[in-house]
Structures are given as C-alpha cells and as structure tokens.
Design a protein around this motif. Structure first.
Motif, short mmCIF file in Angstrom:
data_model
loop_
_atom_site.label_atom_id
_atom_site.label_comp_id
_atom_site.label_asym_id
_atom_site.label_seq_id
_atom_site.Cartn_x
_atom_site.Cartn_y
_atom_site.Cartn_z
N GLU A 162 33.74 -44.34 -105.43
CA GLU A 162 32.90 -45.47 -105.01
C GLU A 162 32.44 -45.31 -103.56
N SER A 163 33.31 -44.78 -102.72
CA SER A 163 32.94 -44.55 -101.33
C SER A 163 31.77 -43.58 -101.22
N PHE A 164 31.82 -42.49 -101.99
CA PHE A 164 30.72 -41.53 -101.97
C PHE A 164 29.46 -42.12 -102.60
N ARG A 165 29.60 -42.96 -103.60
CA ARG A 165 28.42 -43.61 -104.17
C ARG A 165 27.74 -44.47 -103.12
N ARG A 166 28.53 -45.24 -102.38
CA ARG A 166 27.95 -46.09 -101.33
C ARG A 166 27.36 -45.26 -100.20
N LEU A 167 28.03 -44.18 -99.83
CA LEU A 167 27.52 -43.29 -98.79
C LEU A 167 26.14 -42.78 -99.20
N ARG A 168 26.02 -42.30 -100.44
CA ARG A 168 24.74 -41.73 -100.90
C ARG A 168 23.66 -42.79 -101.06
N ALA A 169 24.06 -44.04 -101.26
CA ALA A 169 23.08 -45.13 -101.32
C ALA A 169 22.50 -45.42 -99.94
N ARG A 170 23.27 -45.12 -98.90
CA ARG A 170 22.82 -45.39 -97.53
C ARG A 170 22.26 -44.17 -96.82
N LEU A 171 22.58 -42.97 -97.33
CA LEU A 171 22.18 -41.75 -96.65
C LEU A 171 21.70 -40.74 -97.68
N ASP A 172 20.45 -40.33 -97.55
CA ASP A 172 19.90 -39.33 -98.47
C ASP A 172 20.30 -37.94 -97.98
N THR A 173 21.15 -37.30 -98.73
CA THR A 173 21.59 -35.94 -98.39
C THR A 173 21.02 -34.90 -99.34
N VAL B 135 28.44 -32.27 -94.69
CA VAL B 135 27.89 -33.50 -94.12
C VAL B 135 28.51 -34.71 -94.80
N GLU B 136 28.52 -34.73 -96.12
CA GLU B 136 29.04 -35.90 -96.83
C GLU B 136 30.52 -36.11 -96.57
N ARG B 137 31.30 -35.06 -96.54
CA ARG B 137 32.74 -35.20 -96.33
C ARG B 137 33.02 -35.68 -94.91
N VAL B 138 32.28 -35.18 -93.91
CA VAL B 138 32.46 -35.63 -92.53
C VAL B 138 32.04 -37.09 -92.38
N VAL B 139 30.90 -37.44 -92.95
CA VAL B 139 30.45 -38.84 -92.89
C VAL B 139 31.46 -39.73 -93.60
N HIS B 140 31.95 -39.31 -94.73
CA HIS B 140 32.94 -40.08 -95.48
C HIS B 140 34.21 -40.30 -94.64
N SER B 141 34.66 -39.28 -93.93
CA SER B 141 35.90 -39.38 -93.16
C SER B 141 35.77 -40.25 -91.93
N SER B 142 34.55 -40.44 -91.46
CA SER B 142 34.33 -41.16 -90.20
C SER B 142 33.57 -42.47 -90.36
N ALA B 143 32.94 -42.67 -91.52
CA ALA B 143 32.04 -43.80 -91.74
C ALA B 143 30.95 -43.84 -90.68
N ASP B 144 30.53 -42.67 -90.24
CA ASP B 144 29.52 -42.54 -89.19
C ASP B 144 28.34 -41.74 -89.74
N LEU B 145 27.28 -42.45 -90.13
CA LEU B 145 26.11 -41.82 -90.73
C LEU B 145 25.38 -40.88 -89.77
N ASP B 146 25.57 -41.08 -88.47
CA ASP B 146 24.88 -40.26 -87.48
C ASP B 146 25.29 -38.79 -87.53
N TYR B 147 26.44 -38.49 -88.12
CA TYR B 147 26.83 -37.09 -88.24
C TYR B 147 25.80 -36.28 -89.03
N ALA B 148 25.06 -36.92 -89.91
CA ALA B 148 24.06 -36.20 -90.72
C ALA B 148 23.03 -35.50 -89.85
N SER B 149 22.73 -36.05 -88.69
CA SER B 149 21.76 -35.41 -87.80
C SER B 149 22.43 -34.76 -86.59
N ASP B 150 23.73 -34.94 -86.42
CA ASP B 150 24.47 -34.41 -85.28
C ASP B 150 25.12 -33.06 -85.58
N LEU B 151 25.47 -32.83 -86.83
CA LEU B 151 26.15 -31.58 -87.21
C LEU B 151 25.18 -30.39 -87.19
N VAL B 152 25.71 -29.23 -86.84
CA VAL B 152 24.93 -28.00 -86.79
C VAL B 152 25.70 -26.94 -87.59
#
Length: 195
Positions: free
Chosen positions: A11-22, A33-50
């Motif tokens: 359910e957590s990943f379903r909600r993550l994907r509803a809020r963030l298009d990966t 990206v999804e696992r890091v965002v999931h672990s932190s509840a911080d959507l900004d990692y999607a554009s911060d990770l390299v």
C-alpha cells in the motif's frame, strides 16, 4: 527464495506511485529511487539522486554473484535485510587527521579487497577516505548526511568517476543508504533488462 512483501509495504508503494511518477526511469534506477523515497517519505529524492543505469546493472550482477558489502556504520548494516555486511567501525581508532570512520574504511578494504559494494550513509569522512583507496568498487552508495562535508564528499564521489549512487543535497543517512542497496537486492532483472 522469493521475498514476501507485506500488505502495508504494498500500500505504501501504491501511494508513493500515486504521488510520484517514476515510470520514466530505467528499471534499476526506478527501483533505487522508489526504495529511497519509500524509506524517507521524501519525494524530493527523485530529483536529488544521481546514478547511472549501466553502473547499477553491473553492480546488481556483482551483488547477486556474492560481492562483499561494506557499510560505514552498524545502522546501515541493520537496514540491509538480506545480506551479510562488513562493518569495521568497532575495530577502528581515530588519530591525527584520521577519524574512526575513515580508519574503518581502511580496515574494511584490507579485509575485502577490490570489487565490493560500499554503502556509506553516515560519515562524510568515510566516503572521503574510500576515495583515497584503490578499492575498484562494484558500486559506492555514497549518501552520508550532514551540514559539514556531506554534500562536498558526494560531489567528490561523482567527480571520481567511480560507479556510484549519490545525491546532490546535504540530506542522506543510514536508512536511505540501506534502502538503495536493498533496491538492488530485491530487484529481479528480466531478460530484456540485461545490459
């Protein structure tokens, strides 16, 4: 052995994907990206990770072939759920110009040699020390957190040319570093994903 995913995680990943298009990320990058965002509840990692998909694919292969995993602190080790890790912080000592974390990297390298995956989520000095070693890593997950040296050490990692997962900002930490490694552990590569 297949990993059983708990309904709360699903359910957590379903909600993550509803809020963030990966969907635009390649498979392993998306997994990290999804696992890091999931672990932190911080959507900004999607554009911060390299990271680079080809490097992740080679690291995934090395990891699943049994390459050692070295961590900077026990908190990172505790977050890596399906693999033994090497952490030498308890054996390390500080000295003039050398932190315990940096010394632990030296000790770990003496133990595992080249080809390991290095997961650094706490100490920028551990990452800085790793960059001075001839470690020939399969991958460096360099996500130390902090206001002193964290962003700079991650910039140095990216400039080193080593295969890496890092981020641009000062944020990071043990949980996100472990999550990035877990993404590679959990991900099964389909034949069309092989590079």
């Amino acid at each position: 052995m297949n990993r059983v995913v708990h309904p709360i995680e699903q359910e957590s990943f379903r909600r993550l994907r509803a809020r963030l298009d990966t969907s635009h990320f390649p498979p392993l990058t998306r997994a990290v990206v999804e696992r890091v965002v999931h672990s932190s509840a911080d959507l900004d990692y999607a554009s911060d990770l390299v990271m680079d998909e080809g490097e992740l694919a080679r690291a995934h292969t090395a990891l699943h072939a049994g390459a050692p995993v070295v961590v900077d602190v026990e908190m990172v080790a505790a977050g890596i759920t399906r693999r033994e890790t090497v952490c030498r912080l308890k054996d390390a000592e500080s000295g003039p110009g050398l932190t315990r974390s940096a010394h632990a990297m030296r000790l770990a390298y003496e133990q595992v040699g080249p080809g390991a995956l290095w997961v650094i989520g706490c100490a920028p000095t551990a990452l800085e020390e790793l960059l001075t070693l001839d470690a020939s890593p399969a991958l460096v997950i360099g996500l130390p957190v902090g206001f002193v040296g964290a962003a700079e050490s991650k910039a140095a990692l990216r400039e080193s040319g080593l295969p890496a997962v890092s981020n641009v900002s000062e944020k990071g930490g043990s949980a996100v570093a472990a999550a990035a490694l877990n993404a590679l552990l959990y991900h099964t590569v389909s034949p069309e994903e092989n590079l």
